[in-house]
Scaffold this motif. Structure first.
Motif, PDB file in Angstrom:
ATOM      1  N   GLN A 144      47.856  10.791   8.095  1.00 38.76           N
ATOM      2  CA  GLN A 144      47.099  12.024   8.305  1.00 38.76           C
ATOM      3  C   GLN A 144      46.121  12.311   7.169  1.00 38.76           C
ATOM      4  O   GLN A 144      45.006  12.794   7.418  1.00 38.76           O
ATOM      5  CB  GLN A 144      48.077  13.212   8.457  1.00 38.76           C
ATOM      6  CG  GLN A 144      48.962  13.148   9.702  1.00 38.76           C
ATOM      7  CD  GLN A 144      48.221  13.452  10.993  1.00 38.76           C
ATOM      8  OE1 GLN A 144      47.000  13.534  11.019  1.00 38.76           O
ATOM      9  NE2 GLN A 144      48.956  13.597  12.089  1.00 38.76           N
TER      10      GLN A 144
ATOM     11  N   VAL B 299      42.605  10.559   7.544  1.00 40.59           N
ATOM     12  CA  VAL B 299      41.761  10.718   8.729  1.00 40.59           C
ATOM     13  C   VAL B 299      40.353  11.196   8.374  1.00 40.59           C
ATOM     14  O   VAL B 299      39.355  10.561   8.745  1.00 40.59           O
ATOM     15  CB  VAL B 299      42.416  11.661   9.752  1.00 40.59           C
ATOM     16  CG1 VAL B 299      41.451  11.949  10.901  1.00 40.59           C
ATOM     17  CG2 VAL B 299      43.708  11.047  10.287  1.00 40.59           C
TER      18      VAL B 299
ATOM     19  N   ARG C  93      44.853  12.408  14.869  1.00 36.65           N
ATOM     20  CA  ARG C  93      46.023  13.226  14.500  1.00 36.65           C
ATOM     21  C   ARG C  93      47.053  13.230  15.621  1.00 36.65           C
ATOM     22  O   ARG C  93      48.259  13.262  15.367  1.00 36.65           O
ATOM     23  CB  ARG C  93      45.567  14.640  14.150  1.00 36.65           C
ATOM     24  CG  ARG C  93      44.617  14.686  12.945  1.00 36.65           C
ATOM     25  CD  ARG C  93      44.519  16.082  12.355  1.00 36.65           C
ATOM     26  NE  ARG C  93      43.464  16.174  11.354  1.00 36.65           N
ATOM     27  CZ  ARG C  93      43.520  15.650  10.125  1.00 36.65           C
ATOM     28  NH1 ARG C  93      44.602  14.972   9.756  1.00 36.65           N
ATOM     29  NH2 ARG C  93      42.511  15.794   9.281  1.00 36.65           N
TER      30      ARG C  93
ATOM     31  N   GLY D 292      47.950  10.282  13.012  1.00 35.36           N
ATOM     32  CA  GLY D 292      47.023  10.048  11.910  1.00 35.36           C
ATOM     33  C   GLY D 292      46.801   8.585  11.601  1.00 35.36           C
ATOM     34  O   GLY D 292      46.057   8.249  10.680  1.00 35.36           O
TER      35      GLY D 292
END
Length: 428
Positions: free
Chosen positions: A50, A53, A79, A83
């Protein structure tokens, strides 16, 4: 005081030498074998978690001035998948399979991995290739077609990495030809589409009421028109090599579906068309159409079919554009329209595709190796033509590239420019 410019190799020494008599053959320009001692497996890259990203998407859109708020719209797709882009694990699996297949063929070459937009970056990989003592690398990219983003940009990645790392004349990086027409890429697609159609038939769906939608990544229309060498560019609307190659691949798949399988005569084939997905960019800039979701809606509105088979013909593996745009959005569109839906598999996980990559490597290692191509496109060259696959923007500047007949001049000019910039920064 400016330093003296180092002695540079002649431009023609920077690309693979050509087979005499093929220099002007747009489709079959062949390269003579040379002592390749490493493989560079190059891909788009993707986030691993995550926190990666947004930085990853900033890399993808670098220089376009897109604010984070807009990037968050696309970030939601990543997400939703935790992610992490699935492309990374797929590349690791392909590299492991490729190493095994190379060994089985008696080819002793190390495989290095580099990405355009995330770690490991291509420039770092190129430095590692040279640091480990290699001097002639061969690049494999996870894109099968001719266009700026799927071919030339990777050649620019290699060229810019050589210039930035100061390795011009010390390391060459050639690139295998585009391989959309290799049976190892297309035959797995044929089998998957056949399975999808059989499943639908078992559920009572007539082939006459089924539509096959071959899907690929949309690109700006200007980029599509600029795909292929400059001497092949046709009138507006033809789509350049990018569209022509996709249509040739689609025709091959449908022709194979029409051939007897396992001794059984096939039934009537469903209608098909080429569609596009994953459009991005400013709304006022024309991109290739029609969009896959629009076509699914039209199929229902015009009462053309009760089922659709979506075939990601433009993709090598099931990465985010496939998993989200097709498995999520296109599937939801079909459900909203009351259409049965199947999505065919990509080729990357199939052993025949890995063997195809070894075939493409062997083409560049040894004379007399069969060039396997099964579409009616007319073949693809080892060494790209002049100004091949520009990005279509009138503001674009020529960047240093490898693997094209005009690459040597580009690379030498880029190195000279980099040297001048370095000299100007030095104190007098």
């Amino acid at each position: 005081m400016a330093t003296a410019l180092p002695e540079r190799p002649a431009p023609e020494a920077l690309i693979a030498p050509l087979v005499p008599g093929t220099e002007d053959d747009t489709h079959r320009r062949r390269a003579l074998p040379r002592e390749i001692d490493a493989i560079v497996f190059a891909s788009f890259g993707g986030p691993e978690g995550q926190d990666d990203v947004l930085p990853f998407l900033r890399n993808v859109t670098r220089g376009r001035g897109i604010p984070d708020e807009r990037l968050e719209e696309v970030a939601g797709h990543y997400r939703a998948l935790g992610g992490k882009s699935p492309i990374n694990d797929q590349n690791r699996a392909m590299i492991a399979a490729l190493e095994t297949a190379l060994t089985a063929r008696g080819i002793d070459l190390p495989v290095y991995w580099g990405n355009r937009n995330w770690e490991p970056y291509i420039e770092d990989t190129i430095r590692a290739v040279h640091r480990d003592g290699h001097r002639h690398a061969l690049g494999i990219v996870t894109s099968a077609y001719s266009s700026y983003s799927s071919c030339r940009q990777y050649r620019e990645d290699f060229g810019k990495a050589l210039v930035s790392a100061g390795l011009l004349g010390k390391l060459t990086v050639d690139k295998i030809r585009v391989y959309f027409d290799h049976p190892g890429f297309l035959d797995p697609v044929v089998d998957s589409v056949r399975s999808c159609l059989a499943e639908l038939a078992a559920e009572g769906h007539d082939s006459a009421r089924t539509r096959v939608l071959f899907s690929t990544h949309s690109i700006p229309t200007a980029m599509s028109l600029a795909s292929g060498p400059e001497e092949t560019r046709g009138s507006e609307g033809e789509g350049g090599w990018y569209v022509a190659q996709h249509l040739a691949a689609c025709r091959y798949v449908m022709e194979q579906l029409g051939a007897p399988a396992d001794g059984n005569a096939p039934g009537a084939l469903p209608a098909w068309e080429l569609v596009y997905q994953s459009r991005s960019g400013a709304p006022h800039i024309p991109w290739l159409e029609p969009d896959v979701n629009d076509v699914i809606e039209r199929v229902k509105t015009d009462d053309q079919a009760d089922a659709v088979v979506v075939v990601p013909i433009g993709f090598v593996t099931d990465h985010v554009e496939v998993v989200w745009d097709l498995d999520t959005e296109a599937k939801e569109t079909a459900a909203e329209q009351g259409l049965a839906f199947r999505r065919a598999a990509t080729s990357g996980a199939d052993p025949r595709f890995i063997e195809a990559l070894v075939d493409l490597i062997e083409e560049r290692l040894r004379e007399g190796v069969e060039v396997r191509e099964v579409t009616d496109f007319g073949g693809t060259p080892d060494v790209c033509g002049a100004s091949c696959c520009l990005n279509g923007s009138p503001r674009a500047r020529i960047a240093p590239t490898t693997s094209a007949i005009d690459s040597g001049e580009d690379l030498v000019a880029a190195e000279a420019s980099a040297q001048r910039s370095s000299d100007q920064k030095e104190p007098a």
